[in-house]
Design an enzyme around this catalytic site. Structure first.
Site, mmCIF file in Angstrom:
data_model
loop_
_atom_site.group_PDB
_atom_site.id
_atom_site.type_symbol
_atom_site.label_atom_id
_atom_site.label_comp_id
_atom_site.label_asym_id
_atom_site.label_seq_id
_atom_site.Cartn_x
_atom_site.Cartn_y
_atom_site.Cartn_z
ATOM 1 N N ASP A 3 -63.708 -14.530 -26.400
ATOM 2 C CA ASP A 3 -64.583 -15.365 -25.783
ATOM 3 C C ASP A 3 -65.146 -16.314 -27.028
ATOM 4 O OD1 ASP A 3 -66.347 -15.777 -23.229
ATOM 5 O OD2 ASP A 3 -67.707 -15.965 -24.972
ATOM 6 N N LYS A 25 -66.888 -12.816 -11.015
ATOM 7 C CA LYS A 25 -65.809 -13.472 -11.268
ATOM 8 C C LYS A 25 -64.511 -12.496 -10.763
ATOM 9 C CE LYS A 25 -65.861 -15.581 -15.155
ATOM 10 N NZ LYS A 25 -65.997 -16.030 -16.377
ATOM 11 N N ASN A 36 -60.343 -22.687 -27.248
ATOM 12 C CA ASN A 36 -59.428 -22.072 -26.304
ATOM 13 C C ASN A 36 -59.553 -23.022 -25.032
ATOM 14 O OD1 ASN A 36 -58.828 -20.226 -24.212
ATOM 15 N ND2 ASN A 36 -57.292 -19.941 -25.647
ATOM 16 N N LYS A 59 -69.405 -7.221 -20.785
ATOM 17 C CA LYS A 59 -69.117 -8.544 -21.742
ATOM 18 C C LYS A 59 -69.880 -7.746 -23.078
ATOM 19 C CE LYS A 59 -68.093 -12.786 -22.422
ATOM 20 N NZ LYS A 59 -67.228 -13.461 -21.714
ATOM 21 N N LYS A 105 -64.581 -5.035 -17.733
ATOM 22 C CA LYS A 105 -63.563 -6.008 -18.319
ATOM 23 C C LYS A 105 -64.222 -7.366 -18.455
ATOM 24 C CE LYS A 105 -59.506 -7.672 -19.361
ATOM 25 N NZ LYS A 105 -60.099 -7.791 -20.671
ATOM 26 N N GLN A 110 -69.544 -11.904 -14.895
ATOM 27 C CA GLN A 110 -68.084 -11.278 -14.984
ATOM 28 C C GLN A 110 -67.947 -10.353 -13.673
ATOM 29 O OE1 GLN A 110 -66.577 -12.059 -18.031
ATOM 30 N NE2 GLN A 110 -64.745 -11.906 -16.944
HETATM 31 P P1 NDP Z 1 -64.054 -21.223 -28.570
HETATM 32 O O1 NDP Z 1 -64.751 -20.373 -29.562
HETATM 33 O O2 NDP Z 1 -62.725 -21.217 -28.666
HETATM 34 O O3 NDP Z 1 -64.478 -22.586 -28.453
HETATM 35 C C1 NDP Z 1 -65.868 -22.860 -28.218
HETATM 36 C C2 NDP Z 1 -66.192 -24.453 -28.261
HETATM 37 O O4 NDP Z 1 -67.493 -24.696 -27.683
HETATM 38 C C3 NDP Z 1 -66.231 -25.057 -29.699
HETATM 39 O O5 NDP Z 1 -65.682 -26.266 -29.501
HETATM 40 C C4 NDP Z 1 -67.593 -24.892 -30.071
HETATM 41 O O6 NDP Z 1 -67.966 -25.701 -31.246
HETATM 42 C C5 NDP Z 1 -68.297 -25.305 -28.802
HETATM 43 N N1 NDP Z 1 -69.603 -24.503 -28.788
HETATM 44 C C6 NDP Z 1 -69.859 -22.871 -28.824
HETATM 45 N N2 NDP Z 1 -71.136 -22.900 -28.650
HETATM 46 C C7 NDP Z 1 -71.774 -24.080 -28.851
HETATM 47 C C8 NDP Z 1 -73.132 -24.463 -28.806
HETATM 48 N N3 NDP Z 1 -74.149 -23.775 -28.789
HETATM 49 N N4 NDP Z 1 -73.424 -25.853 -28.754
HETATM 50 C C9 NDP Z 1 -72.465 -26.828 -28.898
HETATM 51 N N5 NDP Z 1 -71.139 -26.685 -28.746
HETATM 52 C C10 NDP Z 1 -70.734 -24.986 -28.800
HETATM 53 O O7 NDP Z 1 -64.422 -20.501 -27.258
HETATM 54 P P2 NDP Z 1 -63.886 -20.585 -25.735
HETATM 55 O O8 NDP Z 1 -62.949 -21.982 -25.584
HETATM 56 O O9 NDP Z 1 -63.030 -19.529 -25.651
HETATM 57 O O10 NDP Z 1 -65.021 -20.523 -24.889
HETATM 58 C C11 NDP Z 1 -65.691 -21.581 -24.301
HETATM 59 C C12 NDP Z 1 -66.277 -21.382 -22.918
HETATM 60 O O11 NDP Z 1 -65.752 -20.656 -22.093
HETATM 61 C C13 NDP Z 1 -67.586 -20.220 -23.143
HETATM 62 O O12 NDP Z 1 -68.560 -20.499 -22.217
HETATM 63 C C14 NDP Z 1 -66.795 -19.089 -22.771
HETATM 64 O O13 NDP Z 1 -67.698 -17.809 -22.309
HETATM 65 C C15 NDP Z 1 -65.879 -19.579 -21.652
HETATM 66 N N6 NDP Z 1 -64.830 -18.687 -21.044
HETATM 67 C C16 NDP Z 1 -63.693 -18.439 -21.955
HETATM 68 C C17 NDP Z 1 -62.676 -17.635 -21.706
HETATM 69 C C18 NDP Z 1 -61.478 -17.583 -22.444
HETATM 70 O O14 NDP Z 1 -60.481 -17.000 -21.872
HETATM 71 N N7 NDP Z 1 -61.626 -17.803 -23.669
HETATM 72 C C19 NDP Z 1 -62.659 -17.206 -20.320
HETATM 73 C C20 NDP Z 1 -63.542 -17.582 -19.487
HETATM 74 C C21 NDP Z 1 -64.677 -18.514 -19.767
HETATM 75 P P3 NDP Z 1 -68.465 -25.104 -32.524
HETATM 76 O O15 NDP Z 1 -67.162 -25.017 -33.220
HETATM 77 O O16 NDP Z 1 -69.157 -26.239 -33.210
HETATM 78 O O17 NDP Z 1 -69.361 -24.298 -32.405
#
Ligand code: NDP
Length: 455
Positions: free
Chosen positions: A175, A123, A250, A135, A99, A120
């Protein structure tokens, strides 16, 4: 590899294992970093519980059960063919089917997916639910692509992935770069190829066709609850505190929502171009309109918000003074300099919404300064926990009410906090949530692996 039974001392053998990881997995720095961080905290548990030293338990744990890499060809709106690379790492299924999410981002490579899959495992174990660790993802960049292009990419990706997944085998989710739109396209193609309405094969589905209420909110909400629990353990409240949040996807959006609901003031958000600071607190409705409806950038937020907000191109949110910091964008986004700035500005707690956003030297600095530090594998586990609750609902063909799911999420986050705190205490490192999370997750997976034999 040295036979494990001949190890003179667990610490030394962990060093040998670490060297082996680097030798056998070259050019995968993020995987080395994630594995090193876990191994560093396992010495006390391996010393206290000799049954874990044999037979090759740690060596098996760091080797994925299966690694799948595949070609993803797709055609853009102008008829040009693109070729991306797809990955699915099925890391460990001792506790349940693999998962973990799918990440679509140009930076994706094997080492990044392996680090995420490795994290993961622990977690998922910490949630107390029956889910193994995996993943996947692709180096596809959804930014600037039309809905039709994203759909064709998702269909091509699933045309290979479908043969490796299933509700009893491997259940992907979202993700970075994979939200409700992408999950919809992926599910549609899976259903078409297999001729099965198999709701439990993907989580993060929309609520109208098998998704769980509160799944979109779960990671951000859960992280805020974890931060609150850490503060309470020190006799402080979250209400009234100022918070810095990075990212605007997200996790960041629902982190901001929950902080506000609990009486804290989130003053920042960011994307890869820069950050916004809003003294009055982030206006979530405006941010969601720009990010979720228009798929725009945070710079637009500052333009439309007026006087209280300013955009800092290329800046780092950690320079904004705050009581609590919640990194919610990506790995290694908070380094030692950022940690020093946060400490100088009096930060009390750092809680990771993203996966491994804090570099190891920054974690050390924060812990040495007495800052409460919540590692992602504990603090952001709410997302995968509600994904598992989505699977439960799919299996029973029931749809739970939002307040029921949210109550379950709150219970799970409280349990995770307690487990980490008690485990850290038991192994002589009170308040060290990193050690607590790694050891507690490891113990649960290790016990299942021991019981299931050498496989
Ligand atoms: P989204 O794609 O919804 O949002 C990602 C955000 O992070 C955007 O604002 C993006 O900006 C920024 N970002 C991504 N890559 C980079 C980078 N290399 N440098 C600077 N900014 C960056 O992803 P999520 O919110 O789902 O995920 C965010 C984090 O949370 C990740 O690490 C993910 O693994 C972790 N996570 C997510 C879960 C989930 O349920 N969604 C669960 C557990 C962990 P831009 O648009 O400019 O790229």
């Amino acid at each position: 590899m040295t036979p494990v039974s001949s190890r003179p001392d667990p610490k030394m053998s962990l060093d040998q294992i670490r060297a082996e990881i680097e030798r056998r997995n070259p050019a995968e720095p993020e995987f080395h970093q994630a594995a090193r961080e876990v191994l560093e905290t396992l010495a006390p548990v391996l010393a206290a519980r000799p049954e874990y030293a044999d037979p090759g338990l740690v060596e098996r744990l760091i080797e994925p059960e299966r690694q799948i890499i595949f070609r993803v060809p797709w055609t853009d709106d102008n008829g040009r063919v693109h070729v991306n690379r797809g990955f699915r790492i099925e890391f460990n299924s001792a506790l349940g089917p693999y998962k973990g999410g799918l990440r679509f981002h140009p930076s994706v490579n094997l080492g990044i997916i392996k680090f995420l899959g490795f994290e993961q495992i622990f977690k998922n174990a910490l949630t107390g639910l029956g889910i193994g660790g995996g993943k996947g993802g692709s180096d596809f960049d959804p930014q600037g692509r039309s809905d039709a292009e994203v759909m064709r990419f998702c269909q091509s990706f699933m045309t290979e992935l479908y043969r490796h997944i299933g509700e009893y085998t491997d259940i992907p989710a979202g993700d970075i770069g994979v939200g409700a739109r992408e999950i919809g396209y992926l599910f549609g193609q899976y259903r078409r190829i297999t001729n099965r309405w198999e709701g439990g094969v993907l989580t993060g589905k929309a609520a109208g066709w098998g998704g769980s209420l509160i799944r979109p909110e779960a990671t951000g909400y859960g992280n805020v609850l974890f931060a609150e629990a850490m503060l309470r353990a020190r006799g402080e409240e979250l209400a009234g505190q100022t918070a810095v949040v990075s990212g605007s996807g997200n996790v960041a959006i629902y982190t901001i929502q929950k902080l506000t609901a609990l009486g804290a003031t989130p003053v920042t958000c960011s994307d890869s171009g820069g950050y916004v600071v809003d003294e009055k607190g982030i206006d979530l409705e405006l941010l969601r309109q720009i990010k979720e409806v228009e798929r725009g950038r945070v710079s637009t937020y500052a333009e439309r918000r007026g006087g209280s907000a300013r955009y800092v191109p290329g800046g780092r949110v950690w320079e904004v003074p705050a009581d609590v910091a919640l990194p919610s964008a990506t790995q290694n986004e908070l380094n030692a300099d950022d940690a020093a700035t946060l400490i100088r500005n009096g930060v009390k707690a750092v809680s990771e919404g993203a996966n491994m956003p804090t570099t190891p030297d920054a974690v050390d600095l924060l812990q040495q300064a007495g800052v409460a530090f919540g590692p992602g594998k504990a603090a952001n586990a709410g997302g995968v926990a509600v994904s598992a609750l989505e699977m439960t609902q799919n299996a029973s063909r029931m749809a739970w009410k939002a307040d029921h799911v949210e109550a379950e999420l709150a219970r799970i986050m409280t349990d995770i906090h307690t487990t980490c705190a008690e485990t850290a205490e038991r192994y002589g490192v009170p308040g060290d949530y990193v050690a607590g999370a790694n050891i507690a997750g490891f113990e649960r997976v290790a016990d299942a692996m021991l019981a299931q034999g050498i496989i």
